[in-house]
Scaffold this motif. Structure first.
Motif, PDB file in Angstrom:
ATOM      1  N   VAL A 307     -20.336  48.217 -29.546  1.00  0.00           N
ATOM      2  CA  VAL A 307     -19.530  49.444 -29.598  1.00  0.00           C
ATOM      3  C   VAL A 307     -20.431  50.667 -29.549  1.00  0.00           C
ATOM      4  N   ASN A 308     -21.510  50.670 -30.331  1.00  0.00           N
ATOM      5  CA  ASN A 308     -22.417  51.813 -30.336  1.00  0.00           C
ATOM      6  C   ASN A 308     -23.061  52.026 -28.968  1.00  0.00           C
ATOM      7  N   GLU A 309     -23.452  50.937 -28.338  1.00  0.00           N
ATOM      8  CA  GLU A 309     -24.034  51.052 -26.998  1.00  0.00           C
ATOM      9  C   GLU A 309     -23.033  51.646 -26.012  1.00  0.00           C
ATOM     10  N   TYR A 310     -21.801  51.213 -26.114  1.00  0.00           N
ATOM     11  CA  TYR A 310     -20.778  51.715 -25.196  1.00  0.00           C
ATOM     12  C   TYR A 310     -20.506  53.195 -25.439  1.00  0.00           C
ATOM     13  N   MET A 311     -20.386  53.591 -26.708  1.00  0.00           N
ATOM     14  CA  MET A 311     -20.104  54.992 -27.017  1.00  0.00           C
ATOM     15  C   MET A 311     -21.235  55.890 -26.535  1.00  0.00           C
TER      16      MET A 311
END
Length: 655
Positions: A307-311
């Motif tokens: 999720v952090n990578e995507y955001m």
């Protein structure tokens, strides 16, 4: 027109029969209206017919200024009475609603006039009210989906701004300021922070009319404001739309059907910008004996990392120009483009002014009460079907499951569904089958065609974090609902526990702490249910029930992280039983009073305890002998349990 061709009064009255919702209008009213029309004929201005040339249209508009306001209303008292709308009005609305809603929504999206945007939103809101009055559910949900869609775009833009630095190099994330007296800043300071944030990003201020409605609940009705109060409405139309949609859902929840998936998307978006109240956004999990939450699993850490990578990937980069999207949405000139990934990494718990505003919108709409509504079982079923359908679509839809946020959102919606189930305890027997069907789909092996051959796969293993939360949900449901009297619910809960035991050991070992903790709590529930069954219409745990919990405890004890929870659960149950060490008088039958303790163990329960304790004592779990000594002590107590049942059996036979 010749007089003999003109309509007479009687003809006029006859032609207007039955137009008042099937009834006739008063003859006096129709008579007055007839003579008004006859004496004041409606005629076309002959000058208008002669207008021509390039200036024809402008000429018509100019002449229109000289035309008096039309007045066709009679002074008859019938005009001043309110009549309930009927089938004719409903049919009229149905005939024009589609075109009208499309036109109004187009104006709402395309216009940059603040007043016009506000009026268009009022038009959509009023159309929804009419739909609710006439029970036009499909049209109501269409309007709601439109409004929620506009709101979702706005929430997405706020997400982008959260991970974008301002022109001065500072991010929009802010920590709570503390005054010199140690108190947090009040609402005025929060508003000042919001205004400063918007000014720094060259975004118009929030409309005063919107801010005023956040402090009062007018039942969703339109409130009159001055034109100046509407400034900024066009730039923040998505925020206004979101508030309108959530308010409609709050006051007309029984009408929400097709719009539920979009409603859930909004909740996902609000969670991503940290605009949900903690009672909705936090995940319930197990804790150890000291109250400390269990460590985050590897599956959860991997999901959070994705999720952090995507955001970070969707945030504007240093070289990109994000003004196209953001400026078109907010209506400002140049959007900031620099992005510092370190800011996000170090400020995950900091707040953002616009997300705080969205938080107020969520609180205003009472989202938690909408999600946890318990008074209507049919509505609860609709909500659950929407939630679990969103959690994992039937048929393993590749387009949906490939979304980088799919697992993240699915875990969250499962948590909401679990809370809805537990809050609807009285209807749990009707609601839990919805869960069981979905859990069987994801845990039970499914036949899948691959390269012309069929193979058996567990769909849930593709998303291990979702599967982990399913296991936690099953355990929580058993803990909270095992004492519900309906035997059908008991059977469904046991079937769910048996599903956990079918998972591969390579997977269960990674979450053995949660399985052990949950199973240990259920183990403590069993003796309490046995006690309650004496006075209530409640069946005590059966032999099959004890066999299931024994299998689960044994499964958790195979791994070190779950072994301690299993032993502590067994010890807790044994320590809480009064007849652990019966006296000599009891054995001789001198004390015939049955144990009154609220924790009682059946003969089958004693056998389960003894079997597990022997494994602990013999080091059967990975040669772990650290529990050898305490196990011997508790085996001695379990022996006393056996003696208790033997004595009671002899007494029964003797009688």
């Amino acid at each position: 027109m010749k007089d003999e061709k003109r309509m007479t009064r009687d003809q006029f009255v006859r032609n207007n029969r039955g137009i008042n919702d099937g009834a006739d209008l008063p003859i006096e009213f129709l008579t007055d209206l007839y003579y008004e029309i006859k004496n004041e004929e409606i005629q076309v201005n002959q000058d208008l017919l002669q207008v021509g040339g390039a200036d024809a249209f402008d000429g018509l508009l100019a002449k229109a200024n000289d035309v008096a306001t039309p007045f066709f209303t009679s002074n008859h008292s019938a005009h001043h009475k309110f009549a309930q709308a009927g089938v004719h009005e409903r049919d009229m609305f149905v005939s024009i609603s589609s075109a009208a809603i499309n036109a109004i929504s187009t104006v709402f999206v395309e216009s940059w006039d603040d007043v016009l945007v506000t009026k268009a939103l009022d038009g959509l809101r009023n159309s929804a009210y009419i739909c609710s009055y006439f029970e036009l559910n499909e049209t109501f949900n269409h309007i709601l989906e439109l409004l929620l869609g506009f709101g979702l775009d706005y929430v997405g833009s706020v997400t982008t701004l959260m991970y974008t630095t301002k022109p001065d190099g500072d991010s929009g994330l802010k920590t709570s300021e503390t005054r010199s007296d140690g108190l947090n800043e009040d609402n005025d300071q929060a508003k000042s922070d919001l205004d400063a944030e918007l000014v720094a990003r060259d975004i118009p201020s929030l409309p005063k009319s919107f801010l005023a409605t956040l402090n009062t609940d007018a039942g969703g009705q339109s409130v009159h404001f001055d034109i100046s109060d509407m400034a900024g409405s066009a730039a923040h139309r998505g925020l206004l739309s979101l508030q309108c949609a959530l308010t409609l859902g709050k006051h007309h929840l029984s009408f929400v059907r097709e719009a539920w998936p979009m409603f859930l998307e909004i909740i996902f978006g609000l969670r991503d910008v940290r605009a949900l109240p903690p009672r909705l956004s936090d995940l319930d999990d197990f804790a150890d004996s000291r109250g400390n939450p269990l460590p985050t699993s590897a599956f959860a850490n991997n999901s959070h990392h994705r999720v952090n990578e995507y955001m970070e990937s969707i945030a504007p980069s240093d070289k990109s120009d994000s003004s196209g999207f953001l400026s078109s949405f907010f209506g400002f000139g140049q959007s900031p483009t620099s992005h510092d990934k370190e800011v996000h990494a170090g400020n995950t718990q900091k707040s953002f002014p616009l997300s705080e505003t969205l938080h107020k919108v969520a609180d205003f709409a009472q989202l938690d009460k909408i999600i946890m509504k318990t008074s209507d079982v049919a509505m609860a079923k609709r909500i659950l079907f929407a939630m679990l359908g969103s959690m994992f679509p039937d048929g393993d839809d590749e387009e949906i499951t490939s979304d980088p946020l799919f697992e993240h959102n699915s875990v969250f919606v499962l948590e909401l569904a679990a809370r809805l189930l537990i809050a609807n305890r009285v209807h749990a027997a009707e609601l839990y089958p919805i869960f069981l069907t979905k859990f069987q789909q994801l845990i039970s092996p499914q036949a899948v065609e691959t390269n012309g051959s069929s193979e058996s796969v567990v769909l849930g293993l593709k998303f291990p974090y979702i599967l982990e939360r399913i296991v936690v949900t099953i355990l929580r449901a058993c803990i909270h609902l095992f004492d519900v009297p309906e035997i059908c619910l008991r059977d469904q809960l046991i079937r769910s526990l048996n599903l956990i035991a079918t998972l591969p050991s390579s997977y269960t070992s990674a979450i053995s702490d949660r399985i052990g903790c949950g199973a240990a709590i259920i183990l403590r529930v069993f003796p309490m249910v046995t006690y309650l069954s004496h006075d209530l219409e409640l069946s005590p745990p059966s032999t099959d029930d004890w066999s299931t919990i024994k299998c689960l405890l044994d499964l958790a004890a195979q791994d070190k992280s779950g072994r301690g929870f299993v032993f502590d659960g067994i010890a807790s149950v044994i320590d809480g039983i009064d007849y652990a060490m019966p006296s000599a008088g009891d054995r001789d039958g001198q004390n015939g009073d049955e144990n009154n303790n609220e924790v009682q163990l059946s003969h089958c329960g004693v056998e389960v305890m003894a079997s597990l304790l022997l494994k602990f004592m013999n080091g059967s779990y990975e040669d772990d002998v650290s529990f050898k000594v305490p196990s011997m002590m508790y085996i001695n107590k379990v022996y006393s349990f056996s003696q208790h049942f033997s004595d009671r059996a002899l007494a029964d036979n003797g009688s």
